[in-house]
Design a protein around this motif. Structure first.
Motif, mmCIF file in Angstrom:
data_model
loop_
_atom_site.group_PDB
_atom_site.id
_atom_site.type_symbol
_atom_site.label_atom_id
_atom_site.label_comp_id
_atom_site.label_asym_id
_atom_site.label_seq_id
_atom_site.Cartn_x
_atom_site.Cartn_y
_atom_site.Cartn_z
ATOM 1 N N TYR A 1 -9.367 0.307 1.965
ATOM 2 C CA TYR A 1 -8.044 0.776 2.367
ATOM 3 C C TYR A 1 -7.411 -0.136 3.401
ATOM 4 O O TYR A 1 -6.274 -0.539 3.274
ATOM 5 C CB TYR A 1 -8.121 2.216 2.889
ATOM 6 N N TYR A 11 0.827 -1.200 0.000
ATOM 7 C CA TYR A 11 0.000 0.000 0.000
ATOM 8 C C TYR A 11 0.866 1.256 0.000
ATOM 9 O O TYR A 11 1.881 1.316 0.681
ATOM 10 C CB TYR A 11 -0.886 0.057 1.254
ATOM 11 N N ASP A 60 -4.126 -4.456 -8.944
ATOM 12 C CA ASP A 60 -4.010 -3.012 -8.728
ATOM 13 C C ASP A 60 -5.357 -2.449 -8.305
ATOM 14 O O ASP A 60 -6.386 -2.771 -8.904
ATOM 15 C CB ASP A 60 -3.587 -2.290 -10.013
ATOM 16 N N GLU A 61 -5.332 -1.618 -7.269
ATOM 17 C CA GLU A 61 -6.532 -0.903 -6.823
ATOM 18 C C GLU A 61 -6.092 0.452 -6.313
ATOM 19 O O GLU A 61 -4.945 0.643 -5.908
ATOM 20 C CB GLU A 61 -7.237 -1.633 -5.676
ATOM 21 N N ASP A 62 -7.022 1.388 -6.288
ATOM 22 C CA ASP A 62 -6.779 2.672 -5.642
ATOM 23 C C ASP A 62 -8.109 3.261 -5.231
ATOM 24 O O ASP A 62 -9.162 2.782 -5.634
ATOM 25 C CB ASP A 62 -5.985 3.629 -6.533
ATOM 26 N N THR A 95 -5.769 9.439 -0.126
ATOM 27 C CA THR A 95 -5.857 8.542 -1.270
ATOM 28 C C THR A 95 -4.879 7.397 -1.052
ATOM 29 O O THR A 95 -3.883 7.543 -0.357
ATOM 30 C CB THR A 95 -5.508 9.253 -2.591
ATOM 31 N N TRP A 96 -5.166 6.252 -1.671
ATOM 32 C CA TRP A 96 -4.321 5.087 -1.514
ATOM 33 C C TRP A 96 -4.236 4.340 -2.838
ATOM 34 O O TRP A 96 -5.097 4.472 -3.703
ATOM 35 C CB TRP A 96 -4.844 4.167 -0.422
ATOM 36 N N SER A 97 -3.184 3.568 -2.977
ATOM 37 C CA SER A 97 -3.054 2.656 -4.116
ATOM 38 C C SER A 97 -2.470 1.348 -3.603
ATOM 39 O O SER A 97 -1.666 1.322 -2.673
ATOM 40 C CB SER A 97 -2.178 3.257 -5.211
ATOM 41 N N HIS A 98 -2.913 0.270 -4.225
ATOM 42 C CA HIS A 98 -2.496 -1.071 -3.835
ATOM 43 C C HIS A 98 -1.943 -1.758 -5.070
ATOM 44 O O HIS A 98 -2.606 -1.845 -6.096
ATOM 45 C CB HIS A 98 -3.711 -1.837 -3.278
ATOM 46 N N ASP A 99 -0.725 -2.234 -4.991
ATOM 47 C CA ASP A 99 -0.057 -2.899 -6.102
ATOM 48 C C ASP A 99 0.533 -4.187 -5.572
ATOM 49 O O ASP A 99 1.440 -4.153 -4.743
ATOM 50 C CB ASP A 99 1.029 -1.981 -6.664
#
Length: 166
Positions: free
Chosen positions: A149, A65, A111-113, A96-100
């Motif tokens: 999140y 994350y 991938d998600e955000d 905001t967040w991003s998941h890789d």
């Protein structure tokens, strides 16, 4: 000439120490760990010696994350002794967040955000030096309102801050 230099130095010291009591702002860095190490630019605005507003803008980075968040906290401050204070506060923020994430076989990528909002409490201790420098250690539990999140929607955040008071 030597007397003039010493007099100017002493006068500057007196002015500096007198002005230190009237400082209403502080800016610096807050380093913390909440599901990933991160840093925040931290700003404090004093309304009186016993209350203030703290704004923190920063990022978090973990194995999967990455997040950027803005927190706003209203804090009450109590003097312990000398330059030591303890404080408690409430507030919230957004981010905001991003998941890789690569799966174990290395062929699948996930991938998600998204965005999130949170409410937070804050409790800590600080020391204000005779120079315009402040150091603090605080605990900030955060409750998130976005199931994507964090799975448990709770993030305990422990932070160490160093700020310049002006």
């Amino acid at each position: 000439m030597k007397k003039l230099f010493i007099s100017a130095f002493l006068l500057a010291g007196v002015a500096f120490s007198t002005q230190a009591q009237d400082r209403k702002n502080a800016i610096g860095l807050r380093l913390g760990d909440n599901d990933g190490f991160g840093a925040e630019v931290s700003y404090q605005r004093y309304f009186s010696p016993s209350n203030r507003l703290e704004l923190d803008l920063g990022w978090r980075d973990s194995n999967h994350y990455d997040a950027v968040k803005l927190a706003a906290l209203y804090q009450w401050v109590w003097n312990i002794e000398g330059g030591f204070n303890w404080y408690a506060g409430v507030g919230g923020g957004l981010g905001t967040w991003s998941h890789d994430h690569y799966y174990y076989d290395g062929d699948h990528r996930h991938d998600e955000d998204g965005t999130f909002i949170f409410v937070a409490g804050d409790i800590g201790i600080e020391y204000n030096f005779d120079i315009p420098l402040q150091i603090s250690l605080d605990f900030r539990p955060e409750i998130y309102f976005n199931d994507d999140y964090r799975g448990d929607n709770f993030g305990p955040d422990l932070g160490l801050s160093v700020r310049y008071k002006f």
